[in-house]
Design a protein around this motif. Structure first.
Motif, PDB file in Angstrom:
ATOM      1  N   LYS A 163       0.848  -1.192   0.000  1.00  0.00           N
ATOM      2  CA  LYS A 163       0.000   0.000   0.000  1.00  0.00           C
ATOM      3  C   LYS A 163       0.877   1.234   0.000  1.00  0.00           C
ATOM      4  CE  LYS A 163      -3.960   2.104   2.362  1.00  0.00           C
ATOM      5  NZ  LYS A 163      -4.892   1.991   3.520  1.00  0.00           N
ATOM      6  N   THR A 204      -3.037   3.577  -2.877  1.00  0.00           N
ATOM      7  CA  THR A 204      -3.002   2.557  -3.923  1.00  0.00           C
ATOM      8  C   THR A 204      -2.501   1.232  -3.352  1.00  0.00           C
ATOM      9  OG1 THR A 204      -2.522   4.240  -5.596  1.00  0.00           O
ATOM     10  CG2 THR A 204      -2.070   1.943  -6.181  1.00  0.00           C
ATOM     11  N   THR A 205      -3.201   0.163  -3.656  1.00  0.00           N
ATOM     12  CA  THR A 205      -2.805  -1.158  -3.157  1.00  0.00           C
ATOM     13  C   THR A 205      -2.392  -2.057  -4.320  1.00  0.00           C
ATOM     14  OG1 THR A 205      -5.094  -1.946  -3.261  1.00  0.00           O
ATOM     15  CG2 THR A 205      -4.320  -1.015  -1.165  1.00  0.00           C
ATOM     16  N   THR A 206      -1.535  -2.985  -4.022  1.00  0.00           N
ATOM     17  CA  THR A 206      -1.075  -3.938  -5.017  1.00  0.00           C
ATOM     18  C   THR A 206      -0.951  -5.301  -4.359  1.00  0.00           C
ATOM     19  OG1 THR A 206       0.660  -4.419  -6.619  1.00  0.00           O
ATOM     20  CG2 THR A 206       1.358  -3.463  -4.533  1.00  0.00           C
ATOM     21  N   SER A 211       4.405   1.206  -8.006  1.00  0.00           N
ATOM     22  CA  SER A 211       3.780   0.624  -6.812  1.00  0.00           C
ATOM     23  C   SER A 211       4.656   0.796  -5.575  1.00  0.00           C
ATOM     24  CB  SER A 211       3.477  -0.860  -7.040  1.00  0.00           C
ATOM     25  OG  SER A 211       2.626  -1.049  -8.129  1.00  0.00           O
TER      26      SER A 211
END
Length: 291
Positions: free
Chosen positions: A142, A147-149, A222
């Motif tokens: 995060k 934004t999360t991945t 990311s």
């Protein structure tokens, strides 16, 4: 009493170094622009990067041909051979330092920065100011903007690629043994298998990257996890590409009848480089994927 000195071949002026410098400049410039343009619709950086890679590949094949012609013409003495060995040793040492810098960045982020942001070392006040909801865990999936991945698991393609590269070191070792025993046919078979395994590794890495971008949301943007993941694995993939080209050239030379059990440093250099690349991947697999 006269002393017989060995001749030391000094090559004529060559344009290959400047061509290589141009290729490296295009790669650096194109890569920087490509990363900056990730959030836009511009693609010029990617094309410049590909152009730089093409120039480097052209330089590698051209320069190798020049050196091969000089070697087959008998221009090199034992002293020149020692110079080649020293040069290749220093080159691999520089590559160790290159990857050491990226591994250092990874360890700094994991062992120092992440705990610090999580409030370690009496840093709770700073954590509340910088990132109140931060959780000190690796990998960071995060980013500060929310934004999360997903983290890339070590099973699946990474594990398969690890087995492939380790196997390629074994096949290359058997090829080297066959060369030392002057067994030309087994040499060609084992070296061909090594080249195939290298190409398969690269193909599976492309598939892994495609899966990361399309299905996992894991990209260069990311956060620090995505940055370190793609920089380490990407640069390693570039080295595998160069190593595969190196082995292809060696295979073509062997098919043409080059090398003898007593004179085959070019093959040894390619072997050193490939085993080094395999060791780097093993470290990558452990520290980037598993831990």
């Amino acid at each position: 009493m006269t002393t017989k000195h060995q001749t030391y071949y000094v090559p004529a002026q060559s344009g290959w170094p400047i061509i290589g410098a141009i290729g490296l400049f295009l790669i650096a410039f194109g890569a920087g622009n490509y990363i900056q343009q990730l959030a836009t619709e511009k693609t010029s950086g990617g094309y410049i990067l590909l152009a730089g890679i093409a120039v480097i590949i052209f330089m590698i094949f051209g320069w190798f041909k020049t050196v091969i012609d000089e070697s087959m013409a008998g221009l090199y003495s034992p002293q020149m051979d020692r110079s080649f060995r020293q040069g290749m040793s220093w080159f691999i040492f520089s590559e160790i330092m290159f990857f050491g810098a990226f591994f250092g960045a990874l360890f700094y982020a994991r062992m120092i920065s992440v705990p610090w942001l999580g409030g370690a070392s009496n840093n709770a006040m700073t954590q509340e100011v910088l990132w109140p909801a931060f959780e000190a865990a690796w990998p960071l999936i995060k980013t500060p903007d929310g934004t999360t991945t997903e983290a890339m698991p070590w099973t699946g393609l990474p594990l398969i690629n690890t087995i492939i590269l380790l196997t390629s070191s074994v096949t290359l070792h058997f090829a080297h043994v066959s060369l030392e025993k002057a067994k030309r046919k087994p040499l060609i078979i084992w070296l061909s298998l090594t080249v195939i395994l290298g190409a398969v590794f690269l193909g599976l890495q492309v598939e892994e990257y495609s899966h990361a971008y399309q299905d996992m949301g894991l990209t260069l943007t990311s956060g620090v996890y995505g940055n370190t993941f793609f920089l380490l694995t990407g640069f390693h993939g570039m080295h595998v590409t160069i190593g595969t080209l190196f082995l292809i050239i060696l295979l073509l030379r062997i098919i043409k009848g080059h090398f003898t059990p007593d004179k085959h440093f070019a093959f040894q250099a390619g072997s050193w480089y490939w085993h080094f690349v395999d060791v780097v991947w093993l470290c990558l697999f452990i520290f980037v994927y598993v831990l």
